[in-house]
Design an enzyme around this catalytic site. Structure first.
Site, PDB file in Angstrom:
ATOM      1  N   GLY A  62      -2.341 -41.088  19.943  1.00  0.00           N
ATOM      2  CA  GLY A  62      -1.629 -39.863  20.254  1.00  0.00           C
ATOM      3  C   GLY A  62      -0.173 -40.069  20.622  1.00  0.00           C
ATOM      4  O   GLY A  62       0.458 -39.161  21.167  1.00  0.00           O
ATOM      5  N   SER A  63       0.378 -41.237  20.313  1.00  0.00           N
ATOM      6  CA  SER A  63       1.768 -41.540  20.673  1.00  0.00           C
ATOM      7  C   SER A  63       2.774 -41.049  19.645  1.00  0.00           C
ATOM      8  O   SER A  63       3.982 -41.105  19.878  1.00  0.00           O
ATOM      9  CB  SER A  63       1.944 -43.052  20.873  1.00  0.00           C
ATOM     10  OG  SER A  63       1.657 -43.747  19.667  1.00  0.00           O
ATOM     11  N   GLY A  64       2.294 -40.605  18.485  1.00  0.00           N
ATOM     12  CA  GLY A  64       3.197 -40.121  17.448  1.00  0.00           C
ATOM     13  C   GLY A  64       3.703 -41.197  16.515  1.00  0.00           C
ATOM     14  O   GLY A  64       4.568 -40.942  15.675  1.00  0.00           O
ATOM     15  N   LEU A  65       3.143 -42.406  16.623  1.00  0.00           N
ATOM     16  CA  LEU A  65       3.579 -43.531  15.784  1.00  0.00           C
ATOM     17  C   LEU A  65       2.588 -43.831  14.663  1.00  0.00           C
ATOM     18  O   LEU A  65       2.693 -44.861  14.001  1.00  0.00           O
ATOM     19  CB  LEU A  65       3.783 -44.785  16.650  1.00  0.00           C
ATOM     20  CG  LEU A  65       4.796 -44.655  17.791  1.00  0.00           C
ATOM     21  CD1 LEU A  65       4.859 -45.960  18.599  1.00  0.00           C
ATOM     22  CD2 LEU A  65       6.177 -44.308  17.257  1.00  0.00           C
ATOM     23  N   GLY A  66       1.632 -42.925  14.446  1.00  0.00           N
ATOM     24  CA  GLY A  66       0.652 -43.117  13.374  1.00  0.00           C
ATOM     25  C   GLY A  66      -0.436 -44.106  13.724  1.00  0.00           C
ATOM     26  O   GLY A  66      -0.942 -44.810  12.850  1.00  0.00           O
TER      27      GLY A  66
ATOM     28  N   SER B 171      -3.781 -44.059  14.661  1.00  0.00           N
ATOM     29  CA  SER B 171      -5.140 -44.053  14.109  1.00  0.00           C
ATOM     30  C   SER B 171      -5.143 -44.502  12.651  1.00  0.00           C
ATOM     31  O   SER B 171      -5.988 -45.305  12.240  1.00  0.00           O
ATOM     32  CB  SER B 171      -5.775 -42.672  14.248  1.00  0.00           C
ATOM     33  OG  SER B 171      -5.058 -41.698  13.516  1.00  0.00           O
TER      34      SER B 171
ATOM     35  N   GLU C  95     -10.227 -41.655   6.320  1.00  0.00           N
ATOM     36  CA  GLU C  95      -9.854 -40.901   7.519  1.00  0.00           C
ATOM     37  C   GLU C  95      -9.895 -39.391   7.299  1.00  0.00           C
ATOM     38  O   GLU C  95     -10.420 -38.643   8.123  1.00  0.00           O
ATOM     39  CB  GLU C  95      -8.461 -41.337   7.978  1.00  0.00           C
ATOM     40  CG  GLU C  95      -8.082 -40.807   9.352  1.00  0.00           C
ATOM     41  CD  GLU C  95      -6.770 -41.364   9.853  1.00  0.00           C
ATOM     42  OE1 GLU C  95      -6.383 -41.019  10.984  1.00  0.00           O
ATOM     43  OE2 GLU C  95      -6.114 -42.133   9.111  1.00  0.00           O
TER      44      GLU C  95
ATOM     45  N   ASP D 124       1.137 -41.580   7.131  1.00  0.00           N
ATOM     46  CA  ASP D 124       0.877 -42.749   7.968  1.00  0.00           C
ATOM     47  C   ASP D 124       0.212 -43.891   7.218  1.00  0.00           C
ATOM     48  O   ASP D 124       0.552 -45.064   7.409  1.00  0.00           O
ATOM     49  CB  ASP D 124       0.020 -42.347   9.170  1.00  0.00           C
ATOM     50  CG  ASP D 124       0.731 -41.345  10.064  1.00  0.00           C
ATOM     51  OD1 ASP D 124       1.969 -41.217   9.952  1.00  0.00           O
ATOM     52  OD2 ASP D 124       0.041 -40.667  10.857  1.00  0.00           O
TER      53      ASP D 124
END
Length: 356
Positions: A104-108, A110, A142, A154
């Site tokens: 959930g950090s916004g860096l892709g 998952s 995914e 991502d």
């Protein structure tokens, strides 16, 4: 023997959200971004039985499987379950997962974990896949198997690595254009950027669903079209080295993206961003779908220290980072290296021995 897979996390500069269906199917999406030197890792240690044990080092969680049973999605490390199923893993193993940034950090994160998983498993099974096949497999697992809402960006960013301008027209119709940016431009860009953690994580699927629901609304649709156009403008200015224009365009993009969904920003994020601009930043954007995670801020070098200090004063957490030009990788480590043995070295006067 230990098989490792590693995939880099990413920052996006423009076009975020246009890689999500139905927009990319009907209008075509485009995103510009780069990978960074923060990674997701997967380590696999083969076993001689049918037992699979997965260890998430970040969540301090362990899940066990048996290869003789069907893989069932139960909400516990389902990314791993889906990867095991997709790669048809029939042999027992120990799997260790670790990521340099929180979910959930916004860096892709998952999708990058998925790419690291599949890269390690492919190496273990001796399966050769080109970057397009690997990214598409990660997307399919995914988005289609696990039904996690999101776009294409991502998986392709983590697999290919480096600076890319990626165009999206739906499944199996993605084109990755690697950007040939001069090294001095990359160095200067890095020097003028800050990466700030807002302290909150987000559930990207919820925000993306809201964005999709808003797709037919006039203002949201026009904002998506503008965000797409800005990705082309940012690409051109970056290639030409017009970095202050690049920074100003980030600001345009952020204001446009907020119109796509009311969930993208919140008062805390707005405060961080406005305080950064007051301190001298030219522009920036929240990374990922929105709602929390990392804020990317562009500021001229002579005010960067002021912007950094102000962000920390209002609750931001700065992260040290750099660009990564390589994509997903795998390698095999001989575990005999981990066995402690006495070390001897012969010097001119005598032999030295170090005992463990």
């Amino acid at each position: 023997m230990v098989i490792r897979g590693r995939a880099p996390l990413r920052v996006s500069f423009g076009g975020g959200g246009t890689d999500v269906e139905p927009f990319c199917l009907e209008q075509g999406g485009a995103i510009i971004g780069s990978t960074i030197n923060k990674y997701a890792y997967c380590s696999i240690i083969p076993r001689d039985d049918e037992h699979i044990t997965v260890h998430s080092l970040d969540f301090d969680m362990t899940v066990k499987y048996n290869t003789n049973e069907n893989y069932v999605y139960d909400g516990k490390l389902d990314l791993v379950t889906a990867a095991l199923k997709a790669m048809d893993i029939k042999q027992g193993c120990e799997v260790y997962l670790q990521c340099d940034a929180p979910a959930g950090s916004g860096l892709g994160t998952s999708s990058t974990v998925m790419v690291a998983l599949l890269t390690a498993m492919a190496r273990w099974k001796g399966i050769e896949m080109d970057n397009y096949a690997m990214a598409d497999l990660a997307y399919g697992v995914e988005r289609c198997d696990l039904k996690i809402a999101g776009g294409y960006q991502d998986q392709y960013a983590a697999t290919f690595g480096g600076f890319n301008f990626i165009e999206f027209h739906g499944r199996n119709n993605v084109v990755v254009n690697p950007l040939r940016i001069r090294r001095d431009i990359i160095n200067e860009l890095q020097y003028n950027l800050l990466l700030c953690y807002t302290g909150n994580i987000h559930v990207s699927a919820n925000i993306i669903r809201d964005q999709v629901n808003n797709y037919k609304k006039q203002d949201a649709f026009e904002a998506m079209c503008e965000v797409k156009a800005l990705s082309y403008a940012i690409k051109d200015e970056l290639l030409k080295g017009n970095l202050h224009n690049f920074g100003k365009l980030l600001d345009y993009g952020w204001e446009s993206k907020k119109r796509m969904s009311s969930k993208i920003s919140n008062p805390q994020i707005d405060t961080l961003y406005e305080e950064a601009k007051k301190a001298g930043a030219l522009g920036g954007k929240l990374l990922g779908a929105g709602g929390g995670g990392f804020l990317l801020v562009y500021c001229p070098y002579n005010v960067k220290h002021k912007v950094a200090a102000r962000l920390e004063q209002v609750g931001g957490q700065l992260m040290d980072w750099n660009f990564e030009l390589r994509g997903a990788q795998s390698w095999i480590c001989n575990d005999e290296r981990w066995q402690y043995q006495d070390v001897k070295v012969q010097m001119p006067d005598k032999e030295y021995q170090f005992n463990f």
